[in-house]
Design a protein around this motif. Structure first.
Motif, mmCIF file in Angstrom:
data_model
loop_
_atom_site.group_PDB
_atom_site.id
_atom_site.type_symbol
_atom_site.label_atom_id
_atom_site.label_comp_id
_atom_site.label_asym_id
_atom_site.label_seq_id
_atom_site.Cartn_x
_atom_site.Cartn_y
_atom_site.Cartn_z
ATOM 1 N N PHE A 17 -9.278 -0.267 0.464
ATOM 2 C CA PHE A 17 -7.914 -0.633 0.078
ATOM 3 C C PHE A 17 -6.977 0.560 0.240
ATOM 4 O O PHE A 17 -5.861 0.419 0.778
ATOM 5 C CB PHE A 17 -7.891 -1.121 -1.367
ATOM 6 N N PHE A 18 -7.410 1.723 -0.215
ATOM 7 C CA PHE A 18 -6.578 2.925 -0.121
ATOM 8 C C PHE A 18 -6.280 3.254 1.336
ATOM 9 O O PHE A 18 -5.134 3.593 1.687
ATOM 10 C CB PHE A 18 -7.295 4.095 -0.799
ATOM 11 N N ILE A 19 -7.289 3.177 2.195
ATOM 12 C CA ILE A 19 -7.106 3.499 3.612
ATOM 13 C C ILE A 19 -6.110 2.540 4.257
ATOM 14 O O ILE A 19 -5.190 2.961 4.968
ATOM 15 C CB ILE A 19 -8.464 3.454 4.341
ATOM 16 N N VAL A 20 -6.270 1.235 3.990
ATOM 17 C CA VAL A 20 -5.369 0.236 4.588
ATOM 18 C C VAL A 20 -3.946 0.401 4.062
ATOM 19 O O VAL A 20 -2.973 0.383 4.832
ATOM 20 C CB VAL A 20 -5.894 -1.188 4.309
ATOM 21 N N VAL A 59 -5.672 9.587 6.267
ATOM 22 C CA VAL A 59 -4.579 8.639 6.009
ATOM 23 C C VAL A 59 -3.817 9.007 4.745
ATOM 24 O O VAL A 59 -2.590 8.829 4.678
ATOM 25 C CB VAL A 59 -5.112 7.189 5.921
ATOM 26 N N GLY A 60 -4.516 9.539 3.729
ATOM 27 C CA GLY A 60 -3.829 9.926 2.494
ATOM 28 C C GLY A 60 -2.865 11.079 2.702
ATOM 29 O O GLY A 60 -1.730 11.068 2.210
ATOM 30 N N SER A 61 -3.293 12.084 3.468
ATOM 31 C CA SER A 61 -2.430 13.238 3.691
ATOM 32 C C SER A 61 -1.263 12.903 4.615
ATOM 33 O O SER A 61 -0.153 13.423 4.422
ATOM 34 C CB SER A 61 -3.251 14.396 4.284
ATOM 35 N N PHE A 62 -1.472 12.034 5.586
ATOM 36 C CA PHE A 62 -0.373 11.674 6.486
ATOM 37 C C PHE A 62 0.600 10.686 5.841
ATOM 38 O O PHE A 62 1.778 10.665 6.183
ATOM 39 C CB PHE A 62 -0.916 11.094 7.785
ATOM 40 N N ALA A 63 0.107 9.874 4.914
ATOM 41 C CA ALA A 63 0.997 8.910 4.254
ATOM 42 C C ALA A 63 1.910 9.606 3.245
ATOM 43 O O ALA A 63 3.111 9.302 3.184
ATOM 44 C CB ALA A 63 0.175 7.834 3.557
ATOM 45 N N PHE A 64 1.385 10.539 2.452
ATOM 46 C CA PHE A 64 2.162 11.140 1.368
ATOM 47 C C PHE A 64 2.502 12.607 1.588
ATOM 48 O O PHE A 64 3.379 13.142 0.908
ATOM 49 C CB PHE A 64 1.415 10.977 0.047
ATOM 50 N N LEU A 102 -0.038 5.768 -4.880
ATOM 51 C CA LEU A 102 0.322 4.418 -4.461
ATOM 52 C C LEU A 102 1.285 3.794 -5.468
ATOM 53 O O LEU A 102 1.253 4.134 -6.661
ATOM 54 C CB LEU A 102 -0.932 3.544 -4.335
ATOM 55 N N PRO A 103 2.140 2.873 -5.028
ATOM 56 C CA PRO A 103 3.070 2.209 -5.958
ATOM 57 C C PRO A 103 2.313 1.392 -6.999
ATOM 58 O O PRO A 103 1.701 0.378 -6.671
ATOM 59 C CB PRO A 103 3.919 1.326 -5.034
ATOM 60 N N LEU A 104 2.365 1.834 -8.227
ATOM 61 C CA LEU A 104 1.528 1.255 -9.279
ATOM 62 C C LEU A 104 2.086 -0.055 -9.826
ATOM 63 O O LEU A 104 1.425 -0.730 -10.615
ATOM 64 C CB LEU A 104 1.368 2.269 -10.419
ATOM 65 N N PRO A 146 0.453 -5.454 -8.147
ATOM 66 C CA PRO A 146 -0.718 -5.974 -8.878
ATOM 67 C C PRO A 146 -2.053 -5.578 -8.243
ATOM 68 O O PRO A 146 -3.008 -5.270 -8.951
ATOM 69 C CB PRO A 146 -0.512 -7.494 -8.839
ATOM 70 N N LEU A 147 -2.117 -5.576 -6.924
ATOM 71 C CA LEU A 147 -3.380 -5.242 -6.263
ATOM 72 C C LEU A 147 -3.742 -3.771 -6.490
ATOM 73 O O LEU A 147 -4.921 -3.442 -6.697
ATOM 74 C CB LEU A 147 -3.276 -5.530 -4.757
ATOM 75 N N THR A 148 -2.741 -2.899 -6.498
ATOM 76 C CA THR A 148 -3.004 -1.478 -6.797
ATOM 77 C C THR A 148 -3.497 -1.324 -8.221
ATOM 78 O O THR A 148 -4.424 -0.537 -8.501
ATOM 79 C CB THR A 148 -1.723 -0.653 -6.601
#
Length: 347
Positions: free
Chosen positions: A223-226, A315-320, A332-334, A337-339
């Protein structure tokens, strides 16, 4: 034996007969559930080969569960500090070192018929080595356990606030939810709740924790990667904080030493190696028979960890970028609901 395509010779009355190798004897087993070879039902042999795969997968679960925890979400911070190519090289190097170390331990276990850390330490360093290994194991697992409890506390508190108040606690920096005194009380309750599960004499007795833990972490990692890939492609929106993307290489000597140690601790599979080996020895009767299965499970476990660490870090370092949280899952935006569900699962 089924893996080696061979079967032992059994005596049937005055005649000696070679049991047919796998998989040729499989068809005979289907119609021979009531027949016997010697004193053991022929049908019982049918279960050996399929079970070996299940046993090996169960070992991978148990080994991987020792290292695949919420700490995996600290890896994007490492990538941001060292650079994405630099950190990736360290992940691969630490994975290779971990695999080599564990396979050499298995070789020594076969050579000396020792199946625990203390026995090997005593063999190498005498009585002082045994004491030293006991102290190291106690300290490292104690620190790791408290680290996981603290991370779980943070994740569960964030989810509770986000769900009940519809507020993202991490949107505007770190928000103090509980006072220090209340935090200590909550941590004490969590430790008391987890303690009974640590008193089991073998890892196999709590195998369900390993399976659930690894499944939960793999699901949350996917989920985190996607989700990070989507943020990376679309850019930050709303209350999400994004910083500068990491370069390929960066970091001082002090940064390298600190974050390389973080990555090294991410391959703490070795703490489960001998408990798992002991259970296989009890099941298969000897160290020589148990080691090949454990060796394959070690390689698969290290491979699973390496792949997940590389993907999550990239993906985490490039996203944020530089704005990534120390626990990247909290970036991630908390309010989604899925997060919230994923953070609850991890916590």
């Amino acid at each position: 034996q089924a893996r080696n395509f061979s079967r032992p010779v059994h005596k049937i009355g005055p005649v000696r007969r070679m049991v047919t190798p796998w998989p040729m004897w499989r068809a005979d087993c289907r119609s021979a559930s009531d027949r016997e070879v010697g004193t053991q039902p022929l049908a019982s042999y049918c279960n050996d080969a399929p079970q070996s795969r299940g046993v090996e997968l169960n070992l991978v679960w148990q080994l991987t569960s020792m290292t695949l925890g919420a700490g995996v979400f600290t890896i994007p911070m490492v990538y941001n500090a060292l650079g994405y190519v630099h950190a990736s090289l360290w992940v691969v190097a630490m994975g290779i070192f971990a695999d080599i170390a564990m396979e050499r331990l298995l070789d020594i276990s076969v050579q000396h018929s020792k199946v625990c850390y203390n026995a090997l330490s005593e063999l190498a360093f005498g009585a002082a080595g045994k004491t030293m290994m006991s102290a190291i194991t106690l300290v490292t697992t104690f620190i790791a356990g408290l680290s996981y409890i603290c991370t779980a506390k943070e994740l569960l508190l964030d989810v509770t606030v986000a769900f009940l108040l519809d507020v993202d606690p991490n949107a505007h920096g770190e928000l103090e939810i509980l006072s220090k005194g209340k935090t200590i009380v909550l941590l004490t309750i969590m430790v008391c709740a987890a303690l009974p599960l640590t008193l089991s004499p073998t890892m196999g007795d709590n195998a369900w924790i390993s399976k659930f833990g690894v499944c939960a972490m793999i699901i949350s990692s996917i989920f985190f990667i996607v989700r990070c890939a989507m943020i990376w492609a679309q850019g930050c929106t709303g209350e999400m904080g994004c910083g500068e993307k990491p370069p390929a290489f960066k970091g001082s000597v002090g940064d390298v030493m600190m974050y390389a140690a973080t990555l090294a601790f991410s391959f703490s599979i070795v703490f489960a190696l001998f408990p798992v080996l002991q259970e296989r020895v009890a099941a298969e009767g000897s160290v020589e028979a148990a080691v090949p299965t454990v060796r394959r499970a070690v390689r698969r476990s290290v491979a699973v960890c390496c792949v997940l660490y590389l993907l999550i870090g990239l993906v985490g370092s490039f996203a944020f970028g530089s704005a990534v949280n120390s626990i990247a899952l909290c970036s991630l935006p908390l309010k989604e609901p899925l997060t919230q569900l994923v953070m609850l699962l991890v916590g």
